[in-house]
Design an enzyme around this catalytic site. Structure first.
Site, PDB file in Angstrom:
ATOM      1  N   ARG A 186       0.821  -1.229   0.000  1.00 18.79           N
ATOM      2  CA  ARG A 186       0.000   0.000   0.000  1.00 18.79           C
ATOM      3  C   ARG A 186       0.849   1.271   0.000  1.00 18.79           C
ATOM      4  O   ARG A 186       0.402   2.327   0.457  1.00 18.79           O
ATOM      5  CB  ARG A 186      -0.972   0.029   1.178  1.00 18.79           C
ATOM      6  CG  ARG A 186      -1.964  -1.107   1.164  1.00 18.79           C
ATOM      7  CD  ARG A 186      -3.215  -0.755   1.938  1.00 18.79           C
ATOM      8  NE  ARG A 186      -4.154  -1.843   1.875  1.00 18.79           N
ATOM      9  CZ  ARG A 186      -4.294  -2.764   2.827  1.00 18.79           C
ATOM     10  NH1 ARG A 186      -3.550  -2.719   3.910  1.00 18.79           N
ATOM     11  NH2 ARG A 186      -5.177  -3.722   2.693  1.00 18.79           N
TER      12      ARG A 186
ATOM     13  N   LYS B  65       2.391  11.773 -11.443  1.00 15.25           N
ATOM     14  CA  LYS B  65       1.533  10.948 -12.300  1.00 15.25           C
ATOM     15  C   LYS B  65       2.263   9.647 -12.595  1.00 15.25           C
ATOM     16  O   LYS B  65       3.411   9.676 -13.063  1.00 15.25           O
ATOM     17  CB  LYS B  65       1.232  11.665 -13.627  1.00 15.25           C
ATOM     18  CG  LYS B  65       0.081  12.629 -13.565  1.00 15.25           C
ATOM     19  CD  LYS B  65      -0.294  13.093 -14.974  1.00 15.25           C
ATOM     20  CE  LYS B  65      -1.383  14.137 -14.946  1.00 15.25           C
ATOM     21  NZ  LYS B  65      -1.660  14.693 -16.293  1.00 15.25           N
TER      22      LYS B  65
ATOM     23  N   GLU C 275       9.112  19.421 -24.805  1.00 18.87           N
ATOM     24  CA  GLU C 275       8.407  19.656 -23.531  1.00 18.87           C
ATOM     25  C   GLU C 275       8.997  20.872 -22.806  1.00 18.87           C
ATOM     26  O   GLU C 275       8.301  21.524 -22.034  1.00 18.87           O
ATOM     27  CB  GLU C 275       8.468  18.415 -22.634  1.00 18.87           C
ATOM     28  CG  GLU C 275       7.823  17.164 -23.242  1.00 18.87           C
ATOM     29  CD  GLU C 275       6.307  17.062 -23.024  1.00 18.87           C
ATOM     30  OE1 GLU C 275       5.701  18.012 -22.506  1.00 18.87           O
ATOM     31  OE2 GLU C 275       5.749  16.017 -23.396  1.00 18.87           O
TER      32      GLU C 275
ATOM     33  N   LYS D 117       6.677  23.455 -13.854  1.00 23.52           N
ATOM     34  CA  LYS D 117       5.822  22.291 -13.577  1.00 23.52           C
ATOM     35  C   LYS D 117       5.498  22.206 -12.089  1.00 23.52           C
ATOM     36  O   LYS D 117       4.346  21.942 -11.711  1.00 23.52           O
ATOM     37  CB  LYS D 117       6.497  21.003 -14.053  1.00 23.52           C
ATOM     38  CG  LYS D 117       5.667  19.789 -13.695  1.00 23.52           C
ATOM     39  CD  LYS D 117       5.525  18.789 -14.775  1.00 23.52           C
ATOM     40  CE  LYS D 117       4.454  17.775 -14.414  1.00 23.52           C
ATOM     41  NZ  LYS D 117       4.504  16.582 -15.237  1.00 23.52           N
TER      42      LYS D 117
ATOM     43  N   GLU E 205      -5.104  17.606 -11.365  1.00 23.76           N
ATOM     44  CA  GLU E 205      -5.598  18.070 -12.669  1.00 23.76           C
ATOM     45  C   GLU E 205      -7.090  18.376 -12.658  1.00 23.76           C
ATOM     46  O   GLU E 205      -7.851  17.907 -13.504  1.00 23.76           O
ATOM     47  CB  GLU E 205      -5.254  17.043 -13.762  1.00 23.76           C
ATOM     48  CG  GLU E 205      -5.238  17.662 -15.145  1.00 23.76           C
ATOM     49  CD  GLU E 205      -4.647  16.759 -16.220  1.00 23.76           C
ATOM     50  OE1 GLU E 205      -3.526  16.239 -16.024  1.00 23.76           O
ATOM     51  OE2 GLU E 205      -5.306  16.577 -17.233  1.00 23.76           O
TER      52      GLU E 205
ATOM     53  N   ASN F 233      -1.086  19.933 -20.905  1.00 27.60           N
ATOM     54  CA  ASN F 233      -1.409  19.086 -22.054  1.00 27.60           C
ATOM     55  C   ASN F 233      -1.382  19.863 -23.368  1.00 27.60           C
ATOM     56  O   ASN F 233      -1.901  19.372 -24.378  1.00 27.60           O
ATOM     57  CB  ASN F 233      -2.791  18.445 -21.857  1.00 27.60           C
ATOM     58  CG  ASN F 233      -2.790  17.498 -20.677  1.00 27.60           C
ATOM     59  OD1 ASN F 233      -1.796  16.832 -20.410  1.00 27.60           O
ATOM     60  ND2 ASN F 233      -3.899  17.449 -19.943  1.00 27.60           N
TER      61      ASN F 233
ATOM     62  N   HIS G  67      -1.149  18.091 -26.705  1.00 30.31           N
ATOM     63  CA  HIS G  67      -1.316  16.653 -26.479  1.00 30.31           C
ATOM     64  C   HIS G  67      -2.556  16.064 -27.146  1.00 30.31           C
ATOM     65  O   HIS G  67      -2.553  14.879 -27.473  1.00 30.31           O
ATOM     66  CB  HIS G  67      -1.323  16.353 -24.974  1.00 30.31           C
ATOM     67  CG  HIS G  67       0.051  16.391 -24.363  1.00 30.31           C
ATOM     68  ND1 HIS G  67       0.832  17.528 -24.364  1.00 30.31           N
ATOM     69  CD2 HIS G  67       0.790  15.440 -23.741  1.00 30.31           C
ATOM     70  CE1 HIS G  67       1.987  17.266 -23.765  1.00 30.31           C
ATOM     71  NE2 HIS G  67       1.981  16.009 -23.386  1.00 30.31           N
TER      72      HIS G  67
ATOM     73  N   HIS H  80       7.006  10.539 -28.403  1.00 37.64           N
ATOM     74  CA  HIS H  80       6.003  11.365 -27.728  1.00 37.64           C
ATOM     75  C   HIS H  80       6.323  12.859 -27.857  1.00 37.64           C
ATOM     76  O   HIS H  80       5.456  13.667 -28.215  1.00 37.64           O
ATOM     77  CB  HIS H  80       5.898  10.950 -26.251  1.00 37.64           C
ATOM     78  CG  HIS H  80       4.971  11.820 -25.468  1.00 37.64           C
ATOM     79  ND1 HIS H  80       3.598  11.817 -25.661  1.00 37.64           N
ATOM     80  CD2 HIS H  80       5.201  12.756 -24.513  1.00 37.64           C
ATOM     81  CE1 HIS H  80       3.038  12.697 -24.856  1.00 37.64           C
ATOM     82  NE2 HIS H  80       3.984  13.286 -24.146  1.00 37.64           N
TER      83      HIS H  80
HETATM   84  N1  GLY Z   1       2.631  15.629 -18.259  1.00 42.61           N
HETATM   85  C1  GLY Z   1       1.541  16.392 -17.823  1.00 42.61           C
HETATM   86  C2  GLY Z   1       1.327  16.344 -16.349  1.00 42.61           C
HETATM   87  O1  GLY Z   1       2.135  15.802 -15.627  1.00 42.61           O
HETATM   88  O2  GLY Z   1       0.334  16.823 -15.882  1.00 42.61           O
END
Ligand code: GLY
Length: 391
Positions: free
Chosen positions: A131, A153, A195, A237, A247, A255, A258, A276
């Site tokens: 867990r 993510k 990116e 970021k 998000e 995005n 994307h 990508h």
């Molecule tokens: N790659 C987009 C994000 O991490 O939200």
């Protein structure tokens, strides 16, 4: 509280502020050799499992092990096959069993040493075994250093599509060794650079100006330029993730490019034909062209975006891609299956100019079709010839 990192005189540190789950992104040269000391300063860690792939292992594992051993951390390895096909259920199951076979405890740290694929699958495994095991991202590609390793993510792919099973699970630290990028093929470096450009286009016009002037130096691994590009990207970021971890709003801006890009990747099978970052480059050019076509963005800005990405060798028209250009109806069908579709409406990140991105769910499919045709997509899929399957 932010977990602090000591003894990294030359490294830059970028905080990701998420309450008790806050952490730092540490960016610098040759951090592989200092990872042990860094980890020891972060966590009372005695054991680590390093998850990596068959390409990265011979390039980085020995140095990482020496560094961990120097800090009294006993480490074992799991080496997975390289490539997107590794991000599947059977590999995840095997990885979880391997971690349990190794007798991991909740204090054992998982180290994801690799690009986006390794970061993603190691992050899922760390999130679900017992867990939740602590994990650290050590990204070895530019794309992973500026995007996928930061923000928590994690995901694997299923037959329904890419990144559809996973969790938001934050690492305890991200350690980005910019010197490791010297081993990266030039094409991969360019794909990651797309990116980097994305952050300028979303909200930082002066950064885009700087990239127009210094992008070639970033791609040539000139350390001052490369570090500035990685740190600026990670700061952008981290700021977005700190405000919108899951998000619900602003993170969707990341995005940019994307929705178009995923359609192009779907046409090319998510493989070597179109990486990508290359798909994102194309997608960003098309998002700006669409924004100009819809009257949101000056045409001159859309042209600047295309010109800069083309200048560094990224694809900017559908004709640049082997197997392209594709039929417009097939591209629209991919977009309708995108996981960003909400209540049947496509989601696009558009822009009012460089550094002024916004999310729109109001774009009519006809406008997208017209733009795609203008960009070279074929008007309609040819009828399948007898005896051949449609892709
Ligand atoms: N790659 C987009 C994000 O991490 O939200």
């Amino acid at each position: 509280m932010t977990r602090n990192v000591e003894g990294w005189a030359a490294a830059r540190r970028v905080p990701v502020t998420l309450g008790a789950r806050s952490y730092e992104v540490v960016v610098g040269e040759n951090l592989l050799d200092e990872a042990g000391a860094l980890l020891a300063s972060l966590l009372p860690v005695k054991r680590a499992v390093v998850i990596t792939d068959a390409i990265v292992a011979p390039l980085c594992l020995e140095r990482l092990h020496a560094s961990l051993a120097g800090a009294g951390i006993q480490a074992t390895n799991v080496v997975l096959p390289a490539g997107e096909q590794t991000k599947d259920f059977p590999t995840l199951q095997g990885l979880c069993e391997t971690l349990l076979d190794a007798g991991v405890e909740r204090t054992t740290v998982v180290i994801a040493l690799g690009g986006g694929v390794i970061g993603d699958i190691a992050g899922v495994a760390a999130g679900i075994v017992l867990r939740g095991l602590p994990y650290v991202q050590m990204p070895t590609t530019l794309l992973a250093q500026v995007d996928s390793s930061v923000g928590g993510k994690t995901a694997i792919n299923t037959r329904h599509g890419k990144n559809l099973v996973g969790l938001f699970y934050q690492p305890r630290a991200v350690i980005a060794d910019t010197a490791v990028l010297r081993t990266l093929p030039a094409r991969q470096m360019r794909a990651g650079y797309a990116e980097v450009v994305k952050y300028g286009l979303i909200s930082d016009a002066p950064f885009f100006d700087w990239l127009e002037e210094h992008g070639a130096r970033v791609l040539a691994h000139q350390e001052d330029a490369l570090r500035r590009a990685v740190v600026t990207s990670c700061r952008a970021k981290a700021a977005v993730v700190s405000r919108d971890e899951r998000e619900q709003g602003e993170r969707a801006l990341l995005n940019l490019g994307h929705t178009f890009g995923h359609a192009y990747e779907a046409e090319t099978g998510f493989g070597e034909a179109l990486l990508h970052g290359e798909a994102v480059a194309l997608g960003m050019v098309h998002a700006f062209a669409l924004s100009a076509r819809l009257g949101f963005c000056p045409q001159a800005d859309a042209e600047r975006v295309r010109k800069h990405l083309a200048a560094v060798g990224l694809p900017t028209t559908l004709g640049d891609v082997p197997s392209g250009p594709w039929p417009v109806d097939r591209l629209l069908a991919h977009m309708r299956h995108d996981k960003k579709v909400r209540d049947g409406r496509l989601t696009f990140v558009l822009a009012r100019g460089i550094g002024k991105a916004f999310v729109s769910r109001e774009v009519a499919p006809e406008a997208i079709a017209a733009l795609l045709c203008e960009e070279g997509a074929r008007p309609k899929a040819a009828a399948p010839s007898p005896g051949h399957e449609t892709p």
